[in-house]
Design a protein around this motif. Structure first.
Motif, PDB file in Angstrom:
ATOM      1  N   GLU A  23      37.953  23.822  41.023  1.00 25.85           N
ATOM      2  CA  GLU A  23      39.202  23.260  41.554  1.00 25.85           C
ATOM      3  C   GLU A  23      40.322  24.290  41.362  1.00 25.85           C
ATOM      4  O   GLU A  23      41.132  24.187  40.438  1.00 25.85           O
ATOM      5  N   LEU A  24      40.352  25.285  42.247  1.00 25.34           N
ATOM      6  CA  LEU A  24      41.303  26.401  42.119  1.00 25.34           C
ATOM      7  C   LEU A  24      42.156  26.499  43.390  1.00 25.34           C
ATOM      8  O   LEU A  24      41.622  26.452  44.498  1.00 25.34           O
ATOM      9  N   SER A  25      43.468  26.639  43.218  1.00 18.96           N
ATOM     10  CA  SER A  25      44.311  26.889  44.392  1.00 18.96           C
ATOM     11  C   SER A  25      44.335  28.390  44.701  1.00 18.96           C
ATOM     12  O   SER A  25      44.544  28.791  45.843  1.00 18.96           O
ATOM     13  N   LEU A  26      44.127  29.205  43.656  1.00 17.13           N
ATOM     14  CA  LEU A  26      44.065  30.654  43.830  1.00 17.13           C
ATOM     15  C   LEU A  26      43.299  31.254  42.655  1.00 17.13           C
ATOM     16  O   LEU A  26      43.468  30.822  41.517  1.00 17.13           O
ATOM     17  N   ALA A  27      42.449  32.217  42.936  1.00 21.41           N
ATOM     18  CA  ALA A  27      41.774  32.976  41.878  1.00 21.41           C
ATOM     19  C   ALA A  27      41.772  34.439  42.299  1.00 21.41           C
ATOM     20  O   ALA A  27      41.453  34.756  43.447  1.00 21.41           O
ATOM     21  N   PHE A  28      42.164  35.310  41.373  1.00 22.27           N
ATOM     22  CA  PHE A  28      42.125  36.731  41.706  1.00 22.27           C
ATOM     23  C   PHE A  28      41.752  37.556  40.481  1.00 22.27           C
ATOM     24  O   PHE A  28      41.927  37.129  39.336  1.00 22.27           O
ATOM     25  N   ALA A  29      41.196  38.733  40.760  1.00 26.76           N
ATOM     26  CA  ALA A  29      40.847  39.699  39.717  1.00 26.76           C
ATOM     27  C   ALA A  29      41.805  40.876  39.839  1.00 26.76           C
ATOM     28  O   ALA A  29      42.261  41.222  40.933  1.00 26.76           O
ATOM     29  N   TYR A  30      42.139  41.484  38.710  1.00 23.52           N
ATOM     30  CA  TYR A  30      43.104  42.587  38.716  1.00 23.52           C
ATOM     31  C   TYR A  30      42.804  43.536  37.560  1.00 23.52           C
ATOM     32  O   TYR A  30      41.953  43.272  36.719  1.00 23.52           O
ATOM     33  N   GLY A  31      43.530  44.648  37.528  1.00 18.77           N
ATOM     34  CA  GLY A  31      43.456  45.541  36.377  1.00 18.77           C
ATOM     35  C   GLY A  31      42.465  46.677  36.519  1.00 18.77           C
ATOM     36  O   GLY A  31      41.836  46.877  37.562  1.00 18.77           O
ATOM     37  N   SER A  32      42.295  47.402  35.421  1.00 16.58           N
ATOM     38  CA  SER A  32      41.509  48.643  35.430  1.00 16.58           C
ATOM     39  C   SER A  32      40.015  48.405  35.606  1.00 16.58           C
ATOM     40  O   SER A  32      39.281  49.332  35.947  1.00 16.58           O
ATOM     41  N   GLY A  33      39.551  47.176  35.375  1.00 15.18           N
ATOM     42  CA  GLY A  33      38.146  46.868  35.617  1.00 15.18           C
ATOM     43  C   GLY A  33      37.849  46.609  37.081  1.00 15.18           C
ATOM     44  O   GLY A  33      36.694  46.506  37.490  1.00 15.18           O
ATOM     45  N   VAL A  34      38.934  46.512  37.883  1.00 17.85           N
ATOM     46  CA  VAL A  34      38.804  46.186  39.310  1.00 17.85           C
ATOM     47  C   VAL A  34      39.220  47.367  40.178  1.00 17.85           C
ATOM     48  O   VAL A  34      38.543  47.731  41.133  1.00 17.85           O
ATOM     49  N   PHE A  35      40.371  47.976  39.836  1.00 18.81           N
ATOM     50  CA  PHE A  35      40.876  49.127  40.578  1.00 18.81           C
ATOM     51  C   PHE A  35      40.898  50.346  39.660  1.00 18.81           C
ATOM     52  O   PHE A  35      41.398  50.276  38.538  1.00 18.81           O
TER      53      PHE A  35
END
Length: 339
Positions: A23-35
């Motif tokens: 039940e998520l309105s938004l989920a995102f990944a970020y940071g040095s493990g992603v970019f």
């Protein structure tokens, strides 16, 4: 206008998401493990902790479900139940982090924020904590059809460009713009003194200019003060630094930032309205510096409270471990600069 963020079908992120209530309105990944960040090897990117943010409509219900699925992720606060966890979540930047969580052979950290608190931050820069994350490239993993949230995400990017224009000189490069934008949420953050690599903003922007272009190209193309030659990968800007031009930009800033600027400039006991004070700031040669101070005034208190919350939300052992990792990264970044 659809938010021009980066989507990802990467299997590793989807597999992580499958461990949590959906039940998520938004989920995102970020940071040095992603970019990838400057100075980091490809191998480091594959071993760095993965960072996530989950926006949820009902925090109490979400935490209740997550406690039944992932009880071990929580500190001692799990014994107080989902209502108490949601209460703690509301302090500081309105986000509750579980950190150093083993998941699918990687360490992850995930923050939970209510959709309403996220929209408030995106529109008004109440804390600039999660709004600041979303001013930089992220990988969107899930997003529902919430038109208020969609509009707020775009508004946040437009506000970031406006604030950056006020702090930049009349002419600047595209990379200068992205450096200014990426640095907004670090202004006044005490972790930049202790706990973060001093070259963090540069390390974020330099290897990811193409990702910033994808995020901001539509907004810049619609901006009358910018000639954006996307096919050449070049931006030519000539910002109106007249008092009239700066006043228009100041009036377009998020509400909380306007209030912070007003508090800085307006002497105690004088009850002038915001418009009058911003007109005064627009005539000030140090207008950009005043805007920077206002942003610092938003970021500083929320970053301090949010970091203090880590002792509760992560527990003493994880807090120490996480802090030591940050200090190690900061020291390593400093050594690279001096070598």
């Amino acid at each position: 206008m659809a938010l021009p963020v980066l989507s990802s079908s990467a299997v590793k992120f989807r597999r992580v998401l499958a461990h949590f209530p959906q039940e998520l309105s938004l989920a995102f990944a970020y940071g040095s493990g992603v970019f990838r960040q400057a100075g980091a090897s490809a191998e480091q990117g594959e071993t760095n902790m993965l960072d996530f943010v989950f926006a949820v409509d009902d925090a109490v219900t979400w935490h209740m479900t997550n406690l039944s699925k992932n009880r071990s992720h929580y500190s001692f606060l799990k014994f107080f139940g989902p209502k108490k966890i949601s209460t703690v979540q509301r302090y500081g930047a309105g986000i509750y982090y579980n950190t150093l969580v083993p998941c699918n052979d990687r360490m992850i950290k995930y923050g939970v924020i209510s959709t309403d608190a996220l929209i408030e931050d995106l529109l008004h820069w109440k804390t600039l904590y999660v709004a600041g994350r979303l001013q930089k490239p992220v990988k969107i993993l899930a997003q529902n059809e919430n038109s208020r949230l969609q509009a707020a995400l775009v508004s946040n990017l437009k506000s970031a460009v406006t604030a950056a224009f006020l702090m930049l000189p009349e002419s600047f490069s595209e990379e200068d713009l992205y450096m200014q934008i990426a640095g907004l949420s670090y202004s006044g953050d005490f972790r930049m003194i202790i706990g973060e690599d001093k070259s963090k903003v540069q390390n974020i922007v330099k290897p990811n200019v193409a990702h910033f272009q994808k995020l901001y190209s539509t907004i810049l193309q619609d901006c009358p003060q910018v000639v954006y030659k996307h096919h050449l990968g070049r931006l030519e800007a000539s910002i109106d630094k007249s008092p009239e031009g700066q006043f228009t930009q100041l009036m377009a800033l998020p509400k909380t930032l306007q209030q912070k600027i007003t508090a800085l400039v307006n002497p105690p006991g004088k009850n002038r309205d915001v418009e009058e004070i911003l007109l005064q700031v627009a005539h000030d040669p140090d207008c950009g510096f005043v805007v920077h101070q206002g942003i610092s005034g938003i970021v500083r208190p929320s970053s301090i409270v949010q970091s203090a919350k880590t002792i509760l939300t992560a527990g003493a052992k994880k807090s120490v471990t996480y802090s030591l990792k940050k200090l190690y990264k900061m020291t390593k970044g400093g050594l690279k600069k001096t070598s």
